[in-house]
Design an enzyme around this catalytic site. Structure first.
Site, PDB file in Angstrom:
ATOM      1  N   HIS A  77       0.837  -1.207   0.000  1.00  0.00           N
ATOM      2  CA  HIS A  77       0.000   0.000   0.000  1.00  0.00           C
ATOM      3  C   HIS A  77       0.874   1.261   0.000  1.00  0.00           C
ATOM      4  O   HIS A  77       0.725   2.135  -0.853  1.00  0.00           O
ATOM      5  CB  HIS A  77      -0.918  -0.023   1.233  1.00  0.00           C
ATOM      6  CG  HIS A  77      -1.800   1.181   1.367  1.00  0.00           C
ATOM      7  ND1 HIS A  77      -3.131   1.164   1.013  1.00  0.00           N
ATOM      8  CD2 HIS A  77      -1.548   2.449   1.791  1.00  0.00           C
ATOM      9  CE1 HIS A  77      -3.650   2.368   1.218  1.00  0.00           C
ATOM     10  NE2 HIS A  77      -2.709   3.175   1.700  1.00  0.00           N
ATOM     11  N   GLU A  78       1.792   1.324   0.952  1.00  0.00           N
ATOM     12  CA  GLU A  78       2.627   2.529   1.053  1.00  0.00           C
ATOM     13  C   GLU A  78       3.540   2.647  -0.167  1.00  0.00           C
ATOM     14  O   GLU A  78       3.845   3.755  -0.621  1.00  0.00           O
ATOM     15  CB  GLU A  78       3.439   2.522   2.352  1.00  0.00           C
ATOM     16  CG  GLU A  78       2.589   2.509   3.629  1.00  0.00           C
ATOM     17  CD  GLU A  78       1.512   3.587   3.673  1.00  0.00           C
ATOM     18  OE1 GLU A  78       1.681   4.636   3.032  1.00  0.00           O
ATOM     19  OE2 GLU A  78       0.472   3.361   4.342  1.00  0.00           O
ATOM     20  N   HIS A 105       1.729   4.489  -2.858  1.00  0.00           N
ATOM     21  CA  HIS A 105       1.831   5.946  -2.692  1.00  0.00           C
ATOM     22  C   HIS A 105       3.204   6.424  -3.175  1.00  0.00           C
ATOM     23  O   HIS A 105       3.322   7.471  -3.817  1.00  0.00           O
ATOM     24  CB  HIS A 105       1.684   6.337  -1.213  1.00  0.00           C
ATOM     25  CG  HIS A 105       0.284   6.276  -0.685  1.00  0.00           C
ATOM     26  ND1 HIS A 105      -0.771   6.923  -1.292  1.00  0.00           N
ATOM     27  CD2 HIS A 105      -0.228   5.668   0.419  1.00  0.00           C
ATOM     28  CE1 HIS A 105      -1.875   6.706  -0.581  1.00  0.00           C
ATOM     29  NE2 HIS A 105      -1.576   5.945   0.457  1.00  0.00           N
ATOM     30  N   HIS A 126       3.404   6.863  -6.830  1.00  0.00           N
ATOM     31  CA  HIS A 126       2.700   8.080  -7.230  1.00  0.00           C
ATOM     32  C   HIS A 126       3.653   9.286  -7.154  1.00  0.00           C
ATOM     33  O   HIS A 126       3.606  10.191  -7.989  1.00  0.00           O
ATOM     34  CB  HIS A 126       1.498   8.265  -6.294  1.00  0.00           C
ATOM     35  CG  HIS A 126       0.362   9.069  -6.848  1.00  0.00           C
ATOM     36  ND1 HIS A 126      -0.737   9.366  -6.096  1.00  0.00           N
ATOM     37  CD2 HIS A 126       0.140   9.650  -8.047  1.00  0.00           C
ATOM     38  CE1 HIS A 126      -1.582  10.097  -6.814  1.00  0.00           C
ATOM     39  NE2 HIS A 126      -1.071  10.283  -8.004  1.00  0.00           N
TER      40      HIS A 126
HETATM   41 ZN   LIG Z   1      -2.850   5.211   1.988  1.00  0.00          ZN
END
Ligand SMILES: [Zn+2]
Length: 670
Positions: free
Chosen positions: A461-462, A465, A468
């Site tokens: 998940h991290e 990010h 991104h």
């Molecule tokens: Zn998040």
């Protein structure tokens, strides 16, 4: 004495000189950088030339370079490696930063220039990104109240101050209620509880100076207690205390605070010219309007409720078999769901951990990024802020893209949870700037470190990010990387979690810590199947909270929020055996600050997109389809907030998402 925070950073990749930075440097550096930023902004505001995009908007973008740098380092360290000195600096600088922002948004000559550029925008021949940045800057000033005058401006100031006070009280009351409640557990009461729950109950007892183990209202203790304790009487007491947080009467009761907050928000929205607070808040979000949010929540509610009701029957049968003849209650759900999970999935979490080595999971994330986007990761030997932090240079075709820092282990100086931040954002203006991106987690430290499946998911998940940020390719850092709407920002992260569930990824990287053997197929199947267990319950408790949050901020503010909450739940036909995930008196997302007010739906909004976006890969050539990967990078990961989120998603997918993929992913599809 030279302050390394204020000097030019000329080391490798312009990384902060962590080995030279001392706590004593932060205060003076922040003061200097704040003053410098204010002087730079004043120069933009007082420019005698007529306002243009270049001298006003780009002028603002040039301001505060040093403040960005210093605060980028400071806030990262304050969260991931705090010290008493850093905590004191936080207390000192939070109000200073708030006052700093207020001074800029309250700078009338500056706002006049921004408004002049805004009004002339049609004739300026701006690029799409410039037009977007202009709109955002102007809108931020308007939303901060820059266009208000006289009494309205005064009232706005009062409202903001009062809301800040109420938000703090709300949090403190909650903490007080959590601190004040505990239930001593006799040795017999520990029966049936797994070792880790007993250990945390004993630790909690010691921490509170009790004679023996105690139960507290900390989520990490009470949830497993409700899952595992066979004592229905104790579960009932514990559950009732847990949901009464903030509603115990007296000094720490949050119910009146909630009512005042809602009234003030409504007044604030109306001062700014919006019909209600939800319209104000959703203006900047992808959803755009309360109707769109309600539409999503309603589409998910019916199948979730149907699933939860079917599940409730199964759980009640288990309870009957235990000889309990009452109706299934909220303090029964987790207990019987846990028994059902054991019976149906029988996933041995302890055995699973041996296949989930931290270093192999990092490799897995890197490998997915390589296969999808051609990224390469090279370990760096550079001074960092803590011995546990590691750094990699990220390149593509030999070209430097970013520095990625992974700081994975829990320690006392780190706040809880997991997050991604950028010490430096990507930008091309005023000059080329490549990102420094940090992933911070709280995994148990060991050598070799082993993860739970949830931990591995958090790591992915991290890292989503981080992608991104690292793949960002825009001109202005104001719209770089994760600078997007709140209901869009979790798309890249939640989407990347799907690659952990690609069987070939686990097959290659989930290898046994001692034997190196691949995870057995049977275990792999169980892991993947267990992922959507009890989603009827999880979806119902979440959607109920999101619906109440939305109802609170639409139309006139409710004088009695508790009555409003009851009305919404009755309207939904809330199943009796499920409580809201967060009821009003302890709904900190909504009342501790503004972050998720009429925004609690955002998690699900992002999930609709991540499920639909991953389905796009599956419909194309599979999880590593190169054409879809290219589209994902071009339209979403590299674009940041340079366009409206909806336009980005449309360009990626060719259509807007429906809820089908989400329902399927949660096992709720008919
Ligand atoms: Zn998040």
């Amino acid at each position: 004495m030279t302050n390394p925070l204020l000097s030019d950073w000329t080391g490798p990749f312009g990384l902060p000189p962590f080995d030279l930075i001392e706590d004593a440097h932060f205060g003076p550096a922040l003061d200097t950088a704040l003053a410098e930023d204010l002087a730079e902004v004043a120069a933009v505001a007082e420019n005698p030339e007529p306002p243009t995009f270049a001298n006003t908007i780009e002028g603002l973008m040039r301001c505060g370079a040093r403040l960005d740098r210093v605060s980028g380092v400071f806030f990262n360290l304050a969260g991931s490696d705090s010290t008493p000195a850093r905590e004191a600096l936080m207390r000192e600088f939070s109000p200073k930063l708030a006052a700093h922002a207020a001074a800029i948004y309250g700078n009338q000559p500056l706002f006049d220039r921004i408004r002049a550029v805004w009004q002339a925008r049609e004739a300026l021949e701006l690029t799409a990104e410039q037009a977007r940045v202009l709109m955002l800057v102007h809108r931020n000033f308007i939303r901060a109240g820059a266009a208000l005058e006289g009494e309205a401006a005064e009232r706005m100031k009062e409202i903001k101050q009062r809301l800040a006070v109420l938000g703090t009280s709300f949090t403190q009351n909650l903490l007080a209620d959590e601190r004040d409640w505990s239930m001593p557990l006799a040795e017999a009461d520990l029966e049936g509880l797994p070792g880790f729950v007993v250990a945390s109950a004993r630790a909690a007892g010691e921490e509170r100076g009790a004679e023996g183990p105690v139960l507290t209202l900390s989520r990490s203790l009470i949830v497993p207690f409700l899952q595992f304790s066979p004592r229905r009487d104790l579960r009932e007491i514990a559950y009732k205390a847990w949901v009464a947080r903030g509603a115990n009467g007296g000094e720490t009761d949050n119910r009146e605070i909630a009512a005042e907050v809602l009234a003030l928000r409504q007044e604030r929205a109306q001062l700014l010219g919006y019909a209600d607070f939800a319209s104000y808040k959703l203006e900047t979000e992808m959803a755009g309007s309360p109707d769109k949010v309600r539409e999503l929540l309603a589409a998910v509610w019916a199948p979730a409720k149907a699933q939860a009701e079917a599940d409730a029957q199964l759980l009640e049968e288990r309870m009957r078999a235990d000889g309990v003849n009452e109706a299934l209650a909220p303090w029964d759900w987790r207990y019987y769901a846990q028994k059902r999970r054991k019976a149906e999935h029988d996933l041995d979490e302890a055995a699973l951990k041996h296949y989930l080595q931290l270093d192999r999971m990092i490799e897995a994330a890197f490998d997915c990024a390589h296969r999808l986007f051609g990224l390469e990761f090279q370990a760096l030997d550079v001074p960092l802020y803590h011995p546990d932090a590691r750094a990699w240079e990220v390149t593509r075709n030999g070209q430097h893209l970013a520095v990625f820092i992974g700081d994975y282990f829990a320690r006392g100086s780190k706040r809880s949870g997991a997050w991604c931040s950028a010490m430096r954002m990507q930008a091309r203006f005023p000059e080329e700037q490549r990102p420094i991106v940090v992933n911070v987690c709280n995994f148990a430290k060991a050598d070799p470190a082993l993860l739970s499946y949830d931990d591995a998911r958090t790591l992915f998940h991290e890292f989503g990010h981080a992608l991104h940020q690292m793949l960002s390719d825009v001109t202005y850092d104001m719209v770089a990387g994760t600078s997007v709407a709140r209901d869009f920002v979790e798309l890249p992260s939640q989407l990347f979690e799907h690659w952990l569930e690609v069987p070939e990824v686990l097959r290659v990287f989930a290898t046994h810590v001692e034997t190196g053997a691949a995870m057995p197929q049977e275990m792999l199947d169980k892991v993947l199947k267990a992922a959507n267990f009890d989603q009827g319950f999880a979806t119902v408790e979440y959607v109920a909270s999101a619906m109440v949050d939305l109802a609170f901020h639409e139309g006139a503010a409710p004088a009695d929020p508790m009555a409003k909450q009851a009305e919404v739940l009755a309207g939904l036909g809330m199943p009796a055996a499920i409580g809201m995930r967060h009821a009003t008196p302890h709904f900190a997302h909504v009342f501790a600050g503004d972050g998720y007010s009429s925004g609690y739906y955002s998690y699900m909004w992002s999930e609709v997109m991540d499920a639909d976006a991953f389905a796009a890969f599956e419909e194309a050539g599979g999880a590593f389809d190169p054409e879809m990967a290219k589209k994902l990078e071009t339209h979403i990961l590299s674009a940041g907030g340079s366009q409206e989120a909806e336009a980005l998603y449309l360009a990626f997918r060719g259509r807007m998402p429906g809820v089908e993929a989400l329902l399927k992913g949660r096992g709720l599809a008919a």
